[in-house]
Write an enzyme that holds these catalytic residues in place. Structure first.
Site, PDB file in Angstrom:
ATOM      1  CE  LYS A  81      42.417  41.278  42.723  1.00 56.63           C
ATOM      2  NZ  LYS A  81      41.887  40.717  41.313  1.00 56.63           N
ATOM      3  CB  SER A 156      39.010  38.423  42.588  1.00 56.59           C
ATOM      4  OG  SER A 156      40.131  38.685  41.365  1.00 56.59           O
ATOM      5  CB  SER A 180      39.155  39.186  38.419  1.00 61.29           C
ATOM      6  OG  SER A 180      38.998  37.914  38.903  1.00 61.29           O
TER       7      SER A 180
END
Length: 483
Positions: A81, A156, A180
């Site tokens: 990420k 996210s 997330s």
């Protein structure tokens, strides 16, 4: 054989047995990503592919394999990420505020993957500074759900979940502050793990809300998730929130035997009309399957669960306001050009460098910790947070695993984020964010589809540092559900 569809453990075996070589494998994955990027409706899981470096690392990995070296991730392409530091590589948190920022060191979790032979193939898209649940707040474009490109992948960590669902990597790292990792995993039909707070080092993960953030893996199945969790877990002397505990071999307990284990069903999670009927139906069927395999179902109560999303909003926003204070455009961040006084400079830097969602959370958090609302709202939220933790402690006196939907809804259509029913939004958050508020481990595993053929996720929650039972029950669900 379509190698990209294999699991992490399966592809590692093929690399080990020299049925495929690492350079060919990495090149094939990169070609698939590049081909998809040519489409108008591209998935856009990655902000950047480390193409030349990944191919070079693949050659090095193959040399090590040829010499007989055996590491659990040797030669395997893994995604990270865009809020995880990787030394000498760009990291932006999907924000203009950090456009062009080069990480000065590597996050502990990422380094542990590299130390075990992983090839970091690229950085994945996300909601800006991890603030969002659809991966639509990224400053660099939206990510689409590989299951159906008209839908969001969740957030996210939407880019990481989409990368796994699209077979653009064999494993990925995300971060989970209020769901997330688990929510996008649910929406994309993959497996996502939020370990116990303190199980995995956070050093090198850009902070959103420090008492809630946790790094974890997203994979294609439970076995891969257990392996990746073991690799990234463990004490780090450079930070104060990791716990000095031995990390179990989570995979060793994946035998499907759950006889005598007790499953807790909290009525607060099911007795509401806001849950999608197909979601509820799939979860209930899964619980019945586990019951048929020898598990015992126990009704429990989590009376303060209904306050979870409100408590989360207050705690998260206060910590966001504190953590985001460093982005002033002076030390680093977006540097506006022109003649400004200090207040004007801050305003210009943050107005351009940060998206609306991030600014709104910063402002709300500042309000929460101000004189007028600190005691009546923020301090009160901390007290309710403790009550929620006590509810879980009581529940785990009588059960081994608590099962709930990961989210009461499935993925929504792109562009409809601002049309979400507020009551449903609060409920949706509470299934996942309550776990972060309590610091417990939880994971999402695929559990069928809804009326639109979009994935449903089932959530397994266990007591502190009891990931063994979490993986054990999740694996039993996986093998029974896939029969």
């Amino acid at each position: 054989m379509e190698l990209e569809r294999l699991s992490l453990i399966e592809i590692r075996e093929k690399l080990k047995n020299k049925e495929v070589d690492a350079p060919t494998l990495v090149d094939s994955i990169i070609r698939n990503i590049e081909e998809d990027n040519k489409r108008d409706d591209k998935i856009y899981a990655y902000l950047e592919i480390f193409k030349e470096e990944a191919l070079e690392k693949a050659k090095e990995a193959q040399d090590r394999i040829n010499k007989g070296e055996n590491l659990p991730l040797l030669g395997v392409p893994i995604a990270i990420k865009d809020n995880l530091c990787y030394k000498d590589h760009t990291m932006t948190c999907s924000s203009k505020m950090l456009e062009g920022y080069i990480a000065p060191y590597t996050a502990i979790s990422v380094q542990r993957l590299i130390d075990n032979g992983a090839i970091i193939i690229g950085r994945t898209n996300m909601d800006e500074f991890a603030m969002g649940g659809t991966t639509e707040t990224s400053d660099y474009g939206v990510t689409r759900n590989p299951v159906n490109r008209k839908y969001v992948p969740g957030g996210s960590s939407g880019g990481s979940a989409a990368a796994i669902a699209a077979n653009f990597a064999y494993g990925a790292l995300g971060s989970d502050t209020g769901g997330s990792i688990r929510q996008p995993s649910s929406f994309c039909g993959v497996v996502g793990v939020k370990p116990t707070y303190g199980r995995v080092p956070r050093l090198g993960c850009v902070a959103m809300a420090s008492s809630l953030d946790q790094v974890g893996p997203i994979t294609k199945n439970v076995e891969d998730a257990a392996l990746m969790t073991k690799i990234i877990a463990g004490y780090n002397p450079k930070e104060g929130t990791t716990i000095k505990l031995d990390v179990p071999d989570f995979n060793a307990k994946l035998d499907g035997d759950i006889k005598g284990m007790k499953i807790g069903i909290a009525k607060e999670y099911y007795e509401t009309d806001l849950i999608n009927k197909k979601v509820k139906e799939n979860i209930i069927n899964a619980i019945e399957n586990l019951k048929a395999h020898g598990a015992e179902v126990v009704e429990i109560s989590l009376p303060n669960a209904k306050y979870g999303s409100r408590v989360y909003t207050a705690v998260m926003a206060a910590e966001v306001a504190s953590n985001m204070g460093r982005y002033d455009g002076i030390r680093y961040g977006h540097h506006p050009k022109g003649n400004y006084n200090l207040d004007e400079y801050y305003y210009e830097s943050r107005s351009v460098g940060l998206a609306f969602e991030t600014r709104a959370r910063m402002l709300f958090g500042t309000l929460m910790t101000g004189k007028e609302y600190f005691h009546s709202h923020y301090e009160h939220a901390l007290k309710v947070r403790k009550l929620m933790q006590m509810d879980f402690e009581t529940a785990f006196e009588s059960v081994d695993v608590i099962i709930s939907p990961t989210s009461p809804v499935t993925a929504g259509l792109l562009g409809t984020r601002d049309q979400t029913n507020s009551e449903l939004s609060f409920l949706s958050d509470s299934y996942a964010s309550n776990i972060n508020l309590s610091g417990l481990p939880a994971m999402s595993v695929p559990c069928g589809v809804d009326e639109n053929s979009m994935p449903v996720g089932i959530q397994f929650i266990t007591n502190f540092f009891n990931e063994v039972d979490m993986f054990r029950m999740a694996y039993a669900h996986q093998i029974s559900f896939n029969k």
